[in-house]
Design an enzyme around this catalytic site. Structure first.
Site, PDB file in Angstrom:
ATOM      1  N   ASP A 221       2.360   4.228  11.489  1.00 44.63           N
ATOM      2  CA  ASP A 221       2.411   5.564  12.091  1.00 44.63           C
ATOM      3  C   ASP A 221       3.429   6.416  11.336  1.00 44.63           C
ATOM      4  OD1 ASP A 221       2.431   7.740  14.095  1.00 44.63           O
ATOM      5  OD2 ASP A 221       1.343   6.317  15.323  1.00 44.63           O
ATOM      6  N   HIS A 244       1.898   7.646   8.392  1.00 46.04           N
ATOM      7  CA  HIS A 244       1.437   9.018   8.599  1.00 46.04           C
ATOM      8  C   HIS A 244       2.391  10.055   8.004  1.00 46.04           C
ATOM      9  CE1 HIS A 244      -1.135   7.600  12.297  1.00 46.04           C
ATOM     10  NE2 HIS A 244      -1.434   6.969  11.185  1.00 46.04           N
TER      11      HIS A 244
END
Ligand SMILES: *[C@@H]1O[C@H](CO)[C@@H](O)[C@H](O)[C@H]1NC(C)=O
Ligand SMILES: *[C@@H]1O[C@H](CO)[C@@H](O)[C@H](O)[C@H]1NC(C)=O
Ligand SMILES: *[C@@H]1O[C@H](CO)[C@@H](O)[C@H](O)[C@H]1NC(C)=O
Ligand SMILES: *[C@@H]1O[C@H](CO)[C@@H](O)[C@H](O)[C@H]1NC(C)=O
Length: 402
Positions: A221, A244
């Site tokens: 993430d 991310h």
């Protein structure tokens, strides 16, 4: 047996105080002398907590020594205030319970709170053993994320240094800083597989004067995310990916969010991530401010969308897109950002119709689309960026349709 342990530990305490009186050095508190077995099997939490309590009560600077070995530990709370600066020398490997049901706290595995002048250093590893938890994660499907423990929580800490340590395979976020002032994280390593859900590297909220430098962060993430109430945050020489990317936000989800201001991200490398640097706020959001954010000297390598302002952030659907975000974004600079994008829209600035972005600068950008379908483009809405130097793709090649 227990009286023997007590008398042994009190003997050591007396010994430590004698040491202090005789030579005035910082006192060492070795967890193995407090009964930690470091055998990768028996639970060492209690022993480590006893060492911490004694160290925290020391009137002189103290050091908790976690030497090499595998320590199985359940949820632990390192709580202050302490009487003097305190240092945890972390050379061992701490291992969390595999099964979430066996954790004593839903919120976190290890928490440090209400401490002034804490240092954690060493080559030690915090192993969250998340593999089973990732399979059970229902955060995206049900929105229920609250029973997943964050590996390392730092809460209300002043003047903290964290150096060298590794956090691996957290069940949920790796690190969460909240209400911290003056905190430096140097040379740390964070890793979890690119497919592990919600294993964000470092989330910072409500904190000021935080510097992260020379970190290597690989997660499923966000690499680093900066939430509301964060000020004077510097992220430099950090390598991110997979994951991310580096985010400010998400902002505007909760009431009374405090401004984000003074963020510098510089000299970083971001590779094989979904996004590069982004600012994300929810549509139909609460009021908020995000200002004075500089992204400088960043290499993007194989990144989905290298530069992104997304004021329609809505990861799980179900948003009222017609009502614009109420987070006002201003004074944003993207400078010296080069590398490759895996989608055509390499630069996407989607600002709020209600609160158009103010003073956004693009300077010396060179991003190349590495797909076969055309060349890189950039999309804009509700923003008129100021341009300097060479900017590729050319700014606002097309309008983003809202
Ligand atoms: C941290 O600093 C703040 C502001 O000076 C103070 O209110 C707070 O008590 C300090 N916390 C600790 C744990 O020392
Ligand atoms: C920040 O914390 C470090 C480590 O405790 C300390 O050496 C430094 O003086 C602090 N800086 C400020 C401005 O308080
Ligand atoms: C990046 O690092 C280099 C070498 O350490 C330095 O010369 C340069 O000024 C840095 N760039 C920024 C934007 O901090
Ligand atoms: C190529 O780009 C066009 C226009 O941006 C888009 O409609 C199309 O789906 C793209 N094709 C592929 C294979 O990505």
């Amino acid at each position: 047996m227990s009286s023997l342990t007590i008398s042994t530990s009190s003997t050591f305490i007396i010994f430590f105080f004698l040491c202090l009186i005789t030579n005035g050095l910082a006192a060492d508190f070795h967890v193995k002398r407090y009964g930690a077995k470091a055998n990768g099997n028996s639970d060492d939490s209690q022993a480590i907590m006893r060492a911490w309590k004694d160290a925290c009560m020391s009137r002189k600077a103290s050091k908790v020594v976690i030497s090499g070995g595998r320590y199985v530990v359940n949820s632990m709370k390192f709580k202050g205030p302490c009487m003097a600066p305190i240092h945890i020398q972390m050379e061992g490997r701490l291992e969390a319970p595999l099964n979430i049901q066996h954790m004593k706290s839903d919120d976190n595995w290890i928490i440090f709170e209400y401490i002034n002048a804490l240092t954690i250093s060493g080559k030690g590893i915090f192993d969250g053993r998340g593999s089973l938890a990732w399979k059970q994660n229902q955060c995206a499907s049900s929105g229920k994320c609250d029973s997943l423990p964050i590996s390392l929580r730092f809460y209300r800490l002043n003047n903290t240094i964290i150096r060298g340590i590794t956090s691996t395979d957290s069940k949920f976020f790796h690190m969460n800083l909240h209400n911290c002032r003056n905190m430096t994280l140097q040379n740390i390593i964070i890793n979890a597989p690119g497919v592990s859900p919600n294993t964000d590297g470092i989330h910072i909220g409500g904190s000021s004067g935080v510097t992260i430098s020379n970190a290597r962060i690989e997660t499923g993430d966000d690499c680093v995310s900066i939430g509301d109430g964060s000020q004077q945050i510097t992220i430099e020489k950090v390598t991110c990916g997979p994951g991310h990317g580096i985010s400010i936000g998400s902002l505007g989800k909760y009431k009374n969010e405090k401004p984000v201001s003074g963020v510098i991200v510089r000299n970083c490398t971001i590779k094989n991530t979904m996004f590069g640097v982004r600012i994300k706020t929810w549509p139909d959001s609460t009021q908020g401010i995000a200002t004075n954010m500089h992204f400088d000297s960043i290499v993007m390598n194989n990144v989905g969308t290298p530069i992104l302002i997304d004021q329609q952030y809505c990861p799980y659907g179900k948003c009222r897109f017609k009502i614009p975000s109420r987070v006002a974004i201003s004074d944003v600079r993207f400078r010296n950002i080069v590398g490759t994008s895996t989608t055509r829209v390499a630069v996407k600035l989607v600002c709020s119709r209600g609160y158009p972005c103010k003073n956004v600068k693009l300077s010396n950008i060179n991003l190349r689309y590495i797909g076969t379908n055309g060349t890189a483009i950039s999309e804009c809405s509700n923003v008129k960026p100021t341009i300097s130097g060479r900017v590729m793709p050319p700014p606002c090649t097309r309008a983003f349709a809202i």
